[in-house]
Design a protein around this motif. Structure first.
Motif, short mmCIF file in Angstrom:
data_model
loop_
_atom_site.label_atom_id
_atom_site.label_comp_id
_atom_site.label_asym_id
_atom_site.label_seq_id
_atom_site.Cartn_x
_atom_site.Cartn_y
_atom_site.Cartn_z
N SER A 1 6.21 -7.20 8.00
CA SER A 1 5.94 -5.85 7.51
C SER A 1 7.22 -5.26 6.94
CB SER A 1 5.43 -4.95 8.63
OG SER A 1 4.18 -5.41 9.12
N VAL A 2 7.13 -4.68 5.76
CA VAL A 2 8.25 -3.97 5.13
C VAL A 2 7.83 -2.52 4.97
CG1 VAL A 2 9.82 -3.85 3.17
CG2 VAL A 2 8.87 -6.07 3.86
N ILE A 3 8.59 -1.61 5.53
CA ILE A 3 8.26 -0.19 5.51
C ILE A 3 9.32 0.57 4.73
CG2 ILE A 3 7.96 1.89 6.93
CD1 ILE A 3 6.77 0.13 9.08
N ARG A 4 8.85 1.41 3.83
CA ARG A 4 9.73 2.29 3.06
C ARG A 4 9.35 3.75 3.34
NH1 ARG A 4 12.49 -0.22 -1.29
NH2 ARG A 4 11.94 -2.43 -1.52
N ARG A 5 10.39 4.58 3.60
CA ARG A 5 10.19 6.01 3.82
C ARG A 5 11.13 6.78 2.91
NH1 ARG A 5 9.60 3.99 9.21
NH2 ARG A 5 7.51 4.48 10.05
N PRO A 6 10.71 7.96 2.49
CA PRO A 6 11.54 8.75 1.56
C PRO A 6 12.94 9.01 2.13
CG PRO A 6 9.35 9.71 1.78
CD PRO A 6 9.45 8.64 2.82
N GLY A 7 13.94 8.75 1.31
CA GLY A 7 15.31 9.04 1.69
C GLY A 7 15.95 8.03 2.60
N GLY A 8 15.26 6.96 2.96
CA GLY A 8 15.84 5.96 3.86
C GLY A 8 15.79 4.57 3.25
N VAL B 1 0.86 -1.19 0.00
CA VAL B 1 0.00 0.00 0.00
C VAL B 1 0.89 1.23 0.00
CG1 VAL B 1 -1.79 1.28 1.22
CG2 VAL B 1 -1.79 -1.23 1.27
N PRO B 2 0.70 2.16 -0.97
CA PRO B 2 1.52 3.38 -0.99
C PRO B 2 1.13 4.32 0.14
CG PRO B 2 -0.15 3.45 -2.71
CD PRO B 2 -0.23 2.09 -2.11
N GLY B 3 2.10 5.14 0.59
CA GLY B 3 1.83 6.13 1.62
C GLY B 3 1.43 7.46 1.02
N ASN B 4 1.39 8.48 1.86
CA ASN B 4 0.99 9.82 1.40
C ASN B 4 2.11 10.55 0.69
OD1 ASN B 4 -1.59 9.54 2.53
ND2 ASN B 4 -0.83 10.17 4.55
N LEU B 5 3.37 10.15 0.96
CA LEU B 5 4.51 10.82 0.35
C LEU B 5 5.10 9.94 -0.75
CD1 LEU B 5 6.29 12.08 3.60
CD2 LEU B 5 4.70 13.35 2.13
N ALA B 6 5.76 10.56 -1.69
CA ALA B 6 6.44 9.81 -2.75
C ALA B 6 7.53 8.94 -2.14
CB ALA B 6 7.03 10.77 -3.77
N GLY B 7 7.55 7.68 -2.51
CA GLY B 7 8.55 6.75 -1.99
C GLY B 7 8.18 6.12 -0.66
N GLU B 8 7.00 6.43 -0.16
CA GLU B 8 6.54 5.86 1.12
C GLU B 8 5.57 4.71 0.85
OE1 GLU B 8 5.32 7.98 5.19
OE2 GLU B 8 3.77 8.16 3.65
N SER B 9 5.75 3.60 1.56
CA SER B 9 4.85 2.46 1.37
C SER B 9 4.99 1.50 2.54
CB SER B 9 5.16 1.72 0.06
OG SER B 9 6.45 1.10 0.15
N GLU B 10 4.01 0.61 2.65
CA GLU B 10 4.09 -0.50 3.60
C GLU B 10 3.59 -1.76 2.91
OE1 GLU B 10 2.70 -2.01 8.06
OE2 GLU B 10 2.06 -0.03 7.31
#
Length: 289
Positions: A207-214, A182-191
């Motif tokens: 759970s795999v979490i992606r955050r912008p810049g990390g 599922v994409p998050g509210n920011l570009a490059g953010e997802s879970e």
């Protein structure tokens, strides 16, 4: 392959192997088993494979041995010999042992000189099940579930048994139930949430979490849903074994619940990340589940 030990009436029939001859033979002098008779170095996964199905774990000393003819040894691997063994119990490690003297079959490698190894007097660790109605017989959980006893192996095995008996131990994993990114509210953010098939049918979730810049982070929850990601399981722990040894190498297409190509591709990428960071299961035994 699991196998039953020969009942006495079978030992007396159909060949040269005789319980009378076995019991009457002069015991060989105690000696260290030849190197070829010792199993290859066992990995953590090997020990869990052997220990988990074993209701009996016994430290014993071999008193007598007799060779079973190849034609009466179904499933025998090339370069191995099947032995009928009588052993004296030295210490029950797990389970209740009904007799001080045990009989069982074990497959061992043939020596480098082409001869059957002489194991009389050797100390061994047996991973086995009882044989109903036969208190002096046990059934090894695998043909190679007779291990040479030494301090290092015993310490590792006891640690594995402690993990397997813990009330909060992770359940067995049989595969992937479904996965959704599922994409998050920011570009490059997802879970990404990966639900596992488990033996107790309880919730088990990666759970795999992606955050912008990390960098992406991931973790696993057993038995309940929790917020946050604590990181992957430590290698050579039961949680790691459940995942590294039983998750399929590739994500089954039917498990991907993504509604569009982008979410499906992200789920596949996150699954590859999990598999890559778990690493190889690392089994070394010829007999594997």
């Amino acid at each position: 392959m699991n196998f039953r030990v020969f009942p006495r009436h079978m030992i007396l029939l159909g060949g040269s192997l005789s319980i009378l001859a076995l019991c009457g033979a002069a015991p060989a002098r105690a000696q260290t088993p030849p190197a070829a008779a010792v199993s290859p170095a066992l990995t953590y996964a090997d020990l869990v494979d052997l220990a988990e199905p074993a209701s009996l774990v016994i430290k014993a000393k071999i008193r007598k041995q007799a060779t079973v003819e190849a034609e009466r040894s179904p499933g025998l691997r090339q370069g191995h010999v099947r032995l009928y063994i009588v052993a004296r119990v030295e210490q029950p490690v797990r389970g209740v042992v009904a007799s001080d003297s045990l009989r069982y079959l074990a497959d061992v490698p043939i020596g480098q000189n082409g001869k059957v190894p002489k194991l009389t007097g050797s100390q061994v660790i047996l991973l086995a099940r009882p044989v109903p109605g036969r208190p002096e017989e046990i059934q090894l959980v695998a043909p190679d579930a007779q291990l040479p006893a030494n301090g290092e192996l015993e310490t590792r095995l006891r640690s594995v048994l402690q993990e397997l008996s813990a009330p909060d131990r992770p359940p067995s994993v049989s595969g992937v139930r479904d996965i959704l990114s599922v994409p998050g509210n920011l570009a490059g953010e997802s879970e990404t949430q990966l639900f596992l098939r488990t033996s107790d049918q309880d919730v088990a979730l990666i759970s795999v979490i992606r955050r912008p810049g990390g960098d992406p982070t991931w973790g696993v929850s057993w038995g309940e849903l929790v917020d946050g990601v604590t990181g992957p399981p430590v290698r050579e722990t039961l949680a790691w074994y459940r995942l590294a040894c039983f998750l399929p190498p590739r994500l089954p297409a039917r498990a991907n619940l993504g509604a569009d190509q982008a979410s499906r591709a992200l789920a596949e990428e996150d699954y590859r990340l999990v598999r890559r960071e778990l690493g190889d299961c690392g089994r070394s035994r010829l007999s594997q589940p």
